[in-house]
Design an enzyme around this catalytic site. Sequence first.
Site, PDB file in Angstrom:
ATOM      1  CD  GLU A 191     -37.808  30.812  49.703  1.00  0.00           C
ATOM      2  OE1 GLU A 191     -38.689  29.972  49.865  1.00  0.00           O
ATOM      3  OE2 GLU A 191     -37.102  30.868  48.687  1.00  0.00           O
ATOM      4  CG  ASP A 202     -41.515  26.582  46.264  1.00  0.00           C
ATOM      5  OD1 ASP A 202     -40.389  26.787  45.777  1.00  0.00           O
ATOM      6  OD2 ASP A 202     -42.102  27.427  46.953  1.00  0.00           O
TER       7      ASP A 202
HETATM    8  C1  BGC Z   1     -39.756  29.838  46.745  1.00  0.00           C
HETATM    9  C2  BGC Z   1     -40.399  30.228  45.433  1.00  0.00           C
HETATM   10  C3  BGC Z   1     -39.360  30.396  44.365  1.00  0.00           C
HETATM   11  C4  BGC Z   1     -38.576  29.100  44.267  1.00  0.00           C
HETATM   12  C5  BGC Z   1     -37.520  29.119  43.194  1.00  0.00           C
HETATM   13  C6  BGC Z   1     -38.804  28.664  46.577  1.00  0.00           C
HETATM   14  O1  BGC Z   1     -38.086  28.381  47.727  1.00  0.00           O
HETATM   15  O2  BGC Z   1     -40.753  29.507  47.684  1.00  0.00           O
HETATM   16  O3  BGC Z   1     -41.154  31.394  45.588  1.00  0.00           O
HETATM   17  O4  BGC Z   1     -39.953  30.730  43.151  1.00  0.00           O
HETATM   18  O5  BGC Z   1     -37.944  28.850  45.502  1.00  0.00           O
HETATM   19  O6  BGC Z   1     -36.422  29.851  43.566  1.00  0.00           O
END
Ligand code: BGC
Length: 600
Positions: A481, A294
């Site tokens: 998130e 991630d």
């Molecule tokens: C998220 C992922 C995402 C990645 C790329 C991360 O912060 O947890 O779900 O795919 O960023 O943008």
Amino acid sequence: MKTNIVLYLLNCFLLIGFSCKNEMKVSNEILLEQKVEALLKQMTLDEKIGQMSQIRHFEENADAHILEKFIGSVIHTQGPTPGNSAKEWQKRFIELQKKALATRLGIPLLFGVDAVHGQNTFEGATIFPHNIGLGATNNEELVYEIAKITALESQATGFNWVFSPCVAIPYNEKWGRVYEAFSESTAITEKLTKASIKGHQGNLADATTVMATAKHFVGDGATDYGVEGGETTLSDAEIQRYLLSPYKIAVQEKVAAVMASFNSINGISMHNHKALITDTLKIGMKFDGIVVSDWKAYSRFNGIEVVNAGVDVLMTVDGDLNDFQEGLKKAVQEKIVSTERIDDAVRRILRQKFRLGLFENPFPDTTLISKIGIKKHREIAKKAVRESLVLLKNDNQVLPISKEIKKIVVVGEHANNTGLQSGGWTVNWQGSTENYKGATTILEGIKKQAKGTVLYDKTATENHFDADLAIIVVGEIPYAEFFGDIGHESNQMQLTLTEQHQQYIKTYTEKGVKTLVILISGRPLVVTNEINKSNAFVAAWLPGSEGDGIAEVLFGDYNFKGKLPHSWPNDVTDYKQKYGPNFWDKTLKPLYEFGFGKTY
Ligand code: BGC
């Protein structure tokens, strides 16, 4: 007798055909592995480390890094877009791809995107309901179609890899990513995971298919108190029993990638969790694809320990690139990371690039551009909107609404704003509060259906108390998130409706106006009082671009089909440390059980 002979011959024919096909598949795979080995043998350590690095297309010196640092993949998520039109996006990626092809070995790039409910980073693409809504449809054919369209529209904007589906099983509604997952039910998650991967990947080598990513491995939705990237305190047996099965299904479907999760499990960061990544996923489940990290994992999770745990591609963004490349090179030279580990990572990357057919067709298909956001795709999205709606209450047959109704008042900002109705990961990372291209609002749908007067009272201040029906659309503001966690210091997320939205409902119900409430939310909220006050109540989740689909059900062109993908809380005190089927406090009774949903 005759039929027996015919049947026998047919059987033999089928058997021979089947084994021929199987043998062909096997020999193709052997051939592919030979190609991987032959290429791997020619690679220097720098070239191998380059393949393990992923950068953003707009970073300073991105082009030079591809040439000189042998970058293996490019990501697009938030931040500047590659251009103003799909043509410009493709052009930018073609430009970068040409750089990769100009390197010594000419290994083509992968282009990855967070297309989590359609190609949601491109304004004008078809945006589907978020996964929680698809969980409510529990319709695998539909999820398959949606994934196919997402793959096509992603390819049309230049990508061959999507970071989707999220196969989390959320145990706590305080988590800000509940809506990215299908359901609290393992069975629904398994079924829709399978359909989604099939739809995205197809045979992988077509110009309209992409690599899918099952994420976030593992325990993302089961952290204590629902904290993104927090601590998941589950025993090994509980992880096995509740969280691993969607990954087993994903691996059986030959998912191309699995993304490591931000959370820790019993004190060990998942990015450092060799037992789960290498032993369980790669060896135990026989996963032969890419484990991708991630965001910025190198500086976040103990540097090269991430590689030693079994992660193959690192999102080396926001200044991580040099540290990663230099740190890993030194670690290999000092034998802290073995060359076997590096080779394992690179083999997996090359294997997927060969499976994608990237060496023969490294560029996106320009003819796909005209397919972005077309009616056919939007019709599927609209079907998903209709099927995702869950009718929680319908007293005195308020629904279906007669098309002949004289006067309707529609209330709330969410009724007339496509950004608000779509949630996070829509145009922007944390979503948008503005209307975006190609989308229709809920109000527009109501206006299309009703023959009488439709008034709009955005903030319940216009007192249209003589209306025959008030349709009040309330809910959460978009979040993604971290920012969507309830209890996170940087946001105002709450388990209940805001005072203002509660007031909209009070204003009309207290005057005795018949009231239908539509809730736009990424999770069940505590709305017991509002449900009691209103005559009818619909959970609409985050429908995406086709907001007008909602009215087709409200006015009876279609029946309600959606069923709750999560049990629905009764009271804020229901939110203890864990909230979900496996950790359910048996003394608590949900307001509505998982699977509830009324019909006409
Ligand atoms: C998220 C992922 C995402 C990645 C790329 C991360 O912060 O947890 O779900 O795919 O960023 O943008």
